[in-house]
Design an enzyme around this catalytic site. Structure first.
Site, PDB file in Angstrom:
ATOM      1  N   HIS A   1      -7.899  20.644 -40.622  1.00  0.00           N
ATOM      2  CA  HIS A   1      -9.282  21.006 -40.956  1.00  0.00           C
ATOM      3  C   HIS A   1     -10.244  20.604 -39.836  1.00  0.00           C
ATOM      4  CE1 HIS A   1     -12.709  21.593 -43.803  1.00  0.00           C
ATOM      5  NE2 HIS A   1     -13.247  20.663 -43.040  1.00  0.00           N
ATOM      6  N   GLU A   2     -10.184  19.348 -39.449  1.00  0.00           N
ATOM      7  CA  GLU A   2     -11.143  18.883 -38.426  1.00  0.00           C
ATOM      8  C   GLU A   2     -10.888  19.587 -37.091  1.00  0.00           C
ATOM      9  OE1 GLU A   2     -13.450  17.566 -39.851  1.00  0.00           O
ATOM     10  OE2 GLU A   2     -12.465  16.751 -41.629  1.00  0.00           O
TER      11      GLU A   2
ATOM     12  N   GLU B   1     -17.908  25.276 -43.122  1.00  0.00           N
ATOM     13  CA  GLU B   1     -16.823  24.720 -43.943  1.00  0.00           C
ATOM     14  C   GLU B   1     -15.913  25.779 -44.568  1.00  0.00           C
ATOM     15  OE1 GLU B   1     -16.056  21.749 -43.647  1.00  0.00           O
ATOM     16  OE2 GLU B   1     -17.893  20.897 -42.799  1.00  0.00           O
TER      17      GLU B   1
ATOM     18  N   ARG C   1     -14.554   5.804 -49.110  1.00  0.00           N
ATOM     19  CA  ARG C   1     -14.596   7.263 -48.931  1.00  0.00           C
ATOM     20  C   ARG C   1     -15.299   7.879 -50.143  1.00  0.00           C
ATOM     21  NH1 ARG C   1      -9.167  10.943 -47.988  1.00  0.00           N
ATOM     22  NH2 ARG C   1     -10.211  12.985 -47.896  1.00  0.00           N
TER      23      ARG C   1
ATOM     24  N   LYS D   1     -15.676  10.756 -51.437  1.00  0.00           N
ATOM     25  CA  LYS D   1     -14.940  11.686 -52.300  1.00  0.00           C
ATOM     26  C   LYS D   1     -14.142  10.951 -53.387  1.00  0.00           C
ATOM     27  CE  LYS D   1     -10.658  14.028 -51.810  1.00  0.00           C
ATOM     28  NZ  LYS D   1      -9.666  14.795 -51.082  1.00  0.00           N
TER      29      LYS D   1
ATOM     30  N   GLY E   1     -12.805  13.184 -42.992  1.00  0.00           N
ATOM     31  CA  GLY E   1     -12.800  13.389 -41.552  1.00  0.00           C
ATOM     32  C   GLY E   1     -14.126  13.944 -41.109  1.00  0.00           C
ATOM     33  N   MET E   2     -14.437  13.757 -39.844  1.00  0.00           N
ATOM     34  CA  MET E   2     -15.660  14.307 -39.256  1.00  0.00           C
ATOM     35  C   MET E   2     -15.292  14.857 -37.886  1.00  0.00           C
ATOM     36  SD  MET E   2     -18.826  15.014 -39.501  1.00  0.00           S
ATOM     37  CE  MET E   2     -19.511  16.020 -38.192  1.00  0.00           C
ATOM     38  N   GLU E   3     -15.650  16.138 -37.685  1.00  0.00           N
ATOM     39  CA  GLU E   3     -15.162  16.904 -36.531  1.00  0.00           C
ATOM     40  C   GLU E   3     -15.904  16.621 -35.235  1.00  0.00           C
ATOM     41  OE1 GLU E   3     -16.760  17.964 -39.242  1.00  0.00           O
ATOM     42  OE2 GLU E   3     -18.094  19.657 -38.841  1.00  0.00           O
ATOM     43  N   ASN E   4     -16.204  15.378 -34.931  1.00  0.00           N
ATOM     44  CA  ASN E   4     -16.905  15.081 -33.687  1.00  0.00           C
ATOM     45  C   ASN E   4     -16.092  15.634 -32.512  1.00  0.00           C
ATOM     46  OD1 ASN E   4     -19.022  13.683 -35.040  1.00  0.00           O
ATOM     47  ND2 ASN E   4     -17.592  11.994 -35.366  1.00  0.00           N
TER      48      ASN E   4
ATOM     49  N   ASP F   1     -27.056  17.229 -48.089  1.00  0.00           N
ATOM     50  CA  ASP F   1     -25.866  16.767 -48.804  1.00  0.00           C
ATOM     51  C   ASP F   1     -25.612  17.552 -50.084  1.00  0.00           C
ATOM     52  OD1 ASP F   1     -24.879  14.815 -47.217  1.00  0.00           O
ATOM     53  OD2 ASP F   1     -25.046  13.219 -48.721  1.00  0.00           O
TER      54      ASP F   1
ATOM     55  N   TYR G   1     -16.845  25.193 -49.190  1.00  0.00           N
ATOM     56  CA  TYR G   1     -15.477  25.074 -48.681  1.00  0.00           C
ATOM     57  C   TYR G   1     -14.563  26.164 -49.248  1.00  0.00           C
ATOM     58  CZ  TYR G   1     -16.592  20.411 -46.839  1.00  0.00           C
ATOM     59  OH  TYR G   1     -17.134  19.376 -46.123  1.00  0.00           O
TER      60      TYR G   1
ATOM     61  N   GLN H   1     -22.293   8.265 -38.122  1.00  0.00           N
ATOM     62  CA  GLN H   1     -21.975   9.507 -38.843  1.00  0.00           C
ATOM     63  C   GLN H   1     -23.240  10.342 -38.818  1.00  0.00           C
ATOM     64  OE1 GLN H   1     -19.506  11.281 -40.313  1.00  0.00           O
ATOM     65  NE2 GLN H   1     -21.098  12.743 -40.855  1.00  0.00           N
TER      66      GLN H   1
ATOM     67  N   HIS I   1     -12.489  22.963 -36.968  1.00  0.00           N
ATOM     68  CA  HIS I   1     -13.931  22.917 -36.675  1.00  0.00           C
ATOM     69  C   HIS I   1     -14.222  23.066 -35.179  1.00  0.00           C
ATOM     70  CE1 HIS I   1     -16.088  22.260 -40.385  1.00  0.00           C
ATOM     71  NE2 HIS I   1     -15.391  21.189 -40.727  1.00  0.00           N
TER      72      HIS I   1
ATOM     73  N   GLN J   1     -23.704  13.964 -39.210  1.00  0.00           N
ATOM     74  CA  GLN J   1     -23.902  15.091 -40.122  1.00  0.00           C
ATOM     75  C   GLN J   1     -24.351  14.573 -41.488  1.00  0.00           C
ATOM     76  OE1 GLN J   1     -20.429  17.517 -40.855  1.00  0.00           O
ATOM     77  NE2 GLN J   1     -21.611  19.367 -41.164  1.00  0.00           N
TER      78      GLN J   1
HETATM   79  N1  BES Z   1     -17.906  18.155 -41.625  1.00  0.00           N
HETATM   80  C1  BES Z   1     -17.264  17.658 -42.774  1.00  0.00           C
HETATM   81  C2  BES Z   1     -17.825  16.354 -43.256  1.00  0.00           C
HETATM   82  C3  BES Z   1     -19.292  16.385 -43.600  1.00  0.00           C
HETATM   83  C4  BES Z   1     -19.896  17.476 -44.199  1.00  0.00           C
HETATM   84  C5  BES Z   1     -20.067  15.282 -43.344  1.00  0.00           C
HETATM   85  C6  BES Z   1     -21.253  17.461 -44.496  1.00  0.00           C
HETATM   86  C7  BES Z   1     -21.419  15.261 -43.638  1.00  0.00           C
HETATM   87  C8  BES Z   1     -22.021  16.368 -44.217  1.00  0.00           C
HETATM   88  C9  BES Z   1     -15.763  17.498 -42.555  1.00  0.00           C
HETATM   89  O1  BES Z   1     -15.193  18.475 -41.750  1.00  0.00           O
HETATM   90  C10 BES Z   1     -15.098  17.634 -43.895  1.00  0.00           C
HETATM   91  O2  BES Z   1     -15.205  18.672 -44.474  1.00  0.00           O
HETATM   92  N2  BES Z   1     -14.426  16.589 -44.345  1.00  0.00           N
HETATM   93  C11 BES Z   1     -13.736  16.563 -45.605  1.00  0.00           C
HETATM   94  C12 BES Z   1     -12.254  16.664 -45.423  1.00  0.00           C
HETATM   95  C13 BES Z   1     -11.726  18.047 -45.336  1.00  0.00           C
HETATM   96  C14 BES Z   1     -10.217  17.998 -45.205  1.00  0.00           C
HETATM   97  C15 BES Z   1     -12.104  18.921 -46.490  1.00  0.00           C
HETATM   98  C16 BES Z   1     -14.011  15.237 -46.273  1.00  0.00           C
HETATM   99  O3  BES Z   1     -14.505  14.334 -45.602  1.00  0.00           O
HETATM  100  O4  BES Z   1     -13.717  15.094 -47.442  1.00  0.00           O
HETATM  101 ZN    ZN Z   2     -15.182  20.343 -42.648  1.00  0.00          ZN
END
Ligand code: BES
Ligand code: ZN
Length: 651
Positions: A342-343, A365, A601, A603, A316-319, A420, A428, A181, A346, A183
């Site tokens: 979302h991804e 974002e 996760r 979140k 998710g991560m938009e690799n 972070d 967002y 990971q 990106h 980012q």
């Molecule tokens: N790019 C982000 C994840 C991220 C941001 C990782 C900053 C590390 C540092 C990814 O696109 C994202 O926003 N993921 C969200 C889900 C989205 C549906 C809002 C998440 O992981 O909660």
């Molecule tokens: Zn995102």
């Protein structure tokens, strides 16, 4: 090895380069030249490049000095050893430099650098600077007199923060697994390069793994199935020919199966998960089509999703070419697929036009959250998209209430902090709301045309907040003072809170939910509420609408009526468990423990530990559960929980 492919790309891009030559600032030209064509060496460097290089905005999260020398291409040759949890091998960097530059400065953190050589294997002088806990250590290499290659021989540490090495017990297949990971600034813990989002790099890789496993990357797969290698191992080769910011370099290794869900879309996952994933994400191709209709061609070839084991720290991560996703979105009813929208979005906002620094994170974002909602509207209709927007707004308002004013701005100051800190609903949902304000002010037709052009004209380039605001003025507002006042860009970008011109949100379906929430609050038994046909989003709004403080009786009757503790929907389960913990509802503790020990996760995990840690009742439970769960979490999640409960062994 990859020369031919890259040459083809140079030819195919050259008309775009010459077109841009007329209008683009010189640093743009350098980015294109350096990223897509053979990078200039000291002798080939065109005049004016030094000005261009220094025009990248300063990035407080990187030691790189791109104004002097910058990495344009990374070639990895790494061997994954699951026994010692180590990636070992070389990173061969192609470096473009200004005349007279003697050194290139790279970012590293927690890496063991063995030696640095030129392309012929002759040693180059290098020096490791002092370690900063967030930024890591600069690696300064004296450049070869001739040639533009620097070969770093290195290995990662088992603790490398980007990399999680999963034991067989942590996967559904019972085989080991690895994922990275990158980012925001974790790529430097497994790749020694200039780890700044403004410094775009193409990459290629050769990854050698145990023969029972498959490697995948955020790149084109050149050897599907792999090539047998010595000692019961397999080598996989990859190439990313588009210049990308280094946080998008990504690798996963595991027992992986693939299922196509469309012409250019498919899912990767462990064999026991892949069918469920293919069912859940059946609409991916439709989403890509919708996204292209909105904002132009998808420029990355394939779009696949890799469903990771449950410790993946993000949703998710938009690799590029290969979104990494949590299995907690596999609800079984496709109700959480806005994450894929979302991804996917990106692929334009973030991967094509990239935040120049982490202070501009909202450009990634906020744009993506806006775009995500537009895709959802296209595919599932306006009422559905309105529910999502409504949930986002409520989340934003709740989060704003707890944030210092300085962090309520879209463009935030992150000096001395981990990027972070900027990963809040401000980037967002305040970001997305700003774009909705502009959309309303100029009309959808004009705004869509503007956004499409924005992506086209800035493709494969970094973008700052200032540059975006200037582009907005130049291309859309065009001196119309009344329009400018109606939008008020400065209030959004640099002011706190939610500016007064934020359009109100409304979702038809939620009015009915609110009526039921009121009835429940007034004493109606949960079993008697009209909840038939509610989707995930209505349930989530129900939890947002009932009071924070609930009695044990109310909680018991909710759980009995709706079997919430048993919910297979991670979002509903999370919303319920938060209410339970906030009200110290003891009977939900087994479900809390199960949830915290079966997925990582952040979140979901962080707010639950935070709520537990907030009371004398919950703290011992948090500590007990965390002792058990911590070894299963990715470093990103573990770091965040350490900050709440104290690092292991510490206070
Ligand atoms: N790019 C982000 C994840 C991220 C941001 C990782 C900053 C590390 C540092 C990814 O696109 C994202 O926003 N993921 C969200 C889900 C989205 C549906 C809002 C998440 O992981 O909660
Ligand atoms: Zn995102």
């Amino acid at each position: 090895m990859l020369g031919r492919g890259r040459m083809e790309r140079i030819r195919s891009l050259s008309p775009a380069v010459s077109m841009l030559r007329r209008s683009a600032p010189s640093f743009v030209l350098l980015a294109l030249a350096a990223g897509c064509a053979a990078p200039p060496t000291i002798r080939e460097t065109p005049a004016g490049v030094s000005v261009g290089l220094s025009q990248l905005p300063p990035d407080v999260h990187s030691y790189a000095r791109p104004g002097e020398a910058r990495v344009t291409h990374v070639a990895l040759d790494l061997d994954a050893d699951f026994g010692v949890k180590e990636l070992a091998g070389t990173a061969t960097l192609t470096v473009a430099r200004v005349p007279g530059a003697r050194q290139v400065v790279l970012d590293t953190r927690d890496l063991m650098i063995e030696r640095v050589t030129d392309a012929d294997g002759d040693p180059l002088v290098f020096e490791m600077g002092a370690a900063d806990p967030i930024l890591g250590r600069p690696l300064t290499v004296t450049l070869p007199e001739d040639g533009d290659r620097v070969v770093v021989h290195y290995r990662t540490r088992p603790t490398a923060a980007a990399v999680q090495w999963l034991t067989p017990a942590q996967t559904s297949s019972g085989k080991p697994f690895l994922f990275t990971q990158g980012q925001a600034i974790l790529t430097r813990t497994w790749v020694p390069t200039q780890d700044s989002p403004g410094i775009r790099q193409t990459y290629e890789a050769e990854i050698t793994v145990p023969a029972t496993l498959t490697a995948v990357m955020s790149a084109e797969h050149l050897t599907p199935g792999g090539i047998p290698s010595d000692g019961d191992r397999t080598t996989f080769r990859f190439r990313m020919a588009n210049p990308i910011p280094p946080y998008l370099i990504a690798l996963a290794i595991g027992d992986l199966a693939f299922r196509p869900v469309g012409e250019r879309a498919g899912v990767w996952a462990e064999p026991g998960v892949v069918e469920r994933a293919a069912y859940e994400f059946a609409d991916m191709e439709t989403m890509i089509d919708a996204a292209e209709r909105l904002y132009g061609p998808y420029r990355w070839g394939r779009y696949d999703v890799l469903v990771l084991p449950p410790s993946f720290p993000f949703g998710g991560m938009e690799n590029p070419r290969l979104t990494f996703a949590t299995p907690t979105v596999l609800a079984g009813d496709r109700s959480l697929v806005s994450l894929i929208a979302h991804e996917l979005a990106h692929s334009w906002s973030g991967n094509l036009v990239t935040n120049a620094t982490w202070s501009d994170f909202w450009l990634n974002e906020g744009f993506t959250t806006y775009f995500e909602n537009r895709i959802m509207e296209e595919v599932y209709g306006a009422p559905y998209a309105q529910m999502l927007e409504h949930l986002g707004r409520q989340g934003l308002q709740e989060e704003l209430a707890g944030l210092p004013e300085a962090d309520q701005r879209l463009h935030i100051d992150l000096a001395g902090r981990d990027p972070d800190a900027g990963m809040t609903a401000v980037a967002y949902d305040k970001g997305a709301t700003f774009l909705r304000v502009i959309e309303r002010a100029v009309g959808r037709g004009r705004f869509d045309a503007f956004l499409r052009r924005y992506f086209d004209e800035h493709a494969f380039q970094p973008m700052t907040t200032e540059q975006f605001l200037a582009y907005l003025d130049r291309e859309l507002i065009r001196g119309d003072a009344a329009l400018r006042a109606r939008i008020d860009p400065e209030a959004w970008a640099y002011g706190p809170g939610l500016p007064a011109n934020a359009p109100p949100v409304h979702a038809e379906a939620f009015a009915r939910v609110e009526a039921q929430a009121e009835a429940f609050t007034a004493g109606t038994a949960p079993a008697a509420l009209a909840t038939q046909g509610w989707t995930t989003h209505e349930w989530l709004h129900f939890f947002q609408s009932i009071p924070d403080t609930l009695s044990a009786d109310q909680l018991r009757s909710l759980d009995q009526a709706f079997r919430l503790s048993q919910s297979g929907n991670s979002e509903i389960l999370f919303a319920w468990l938060m209410k339970a913990v906030q009200n110290q509802y003891e009977p939900a503790l087994p479900a809390v423990e199960r949830f915290l020990t079966t997925q990582g996760r952040r979140k979901f995990v962080r707010p639950l530990y935070q709520a537990l840690a907030a009371t004398d009742w919950g703290r011992p439970h948090a500590q007990r559960i965390y002792r058990q769960a911590r070894p299963t979490y990715h470093a990103v999640t573990a770091g965040s929980i350490d900050a709440i409960l104290g690092a292991p062994g510490g206070g």
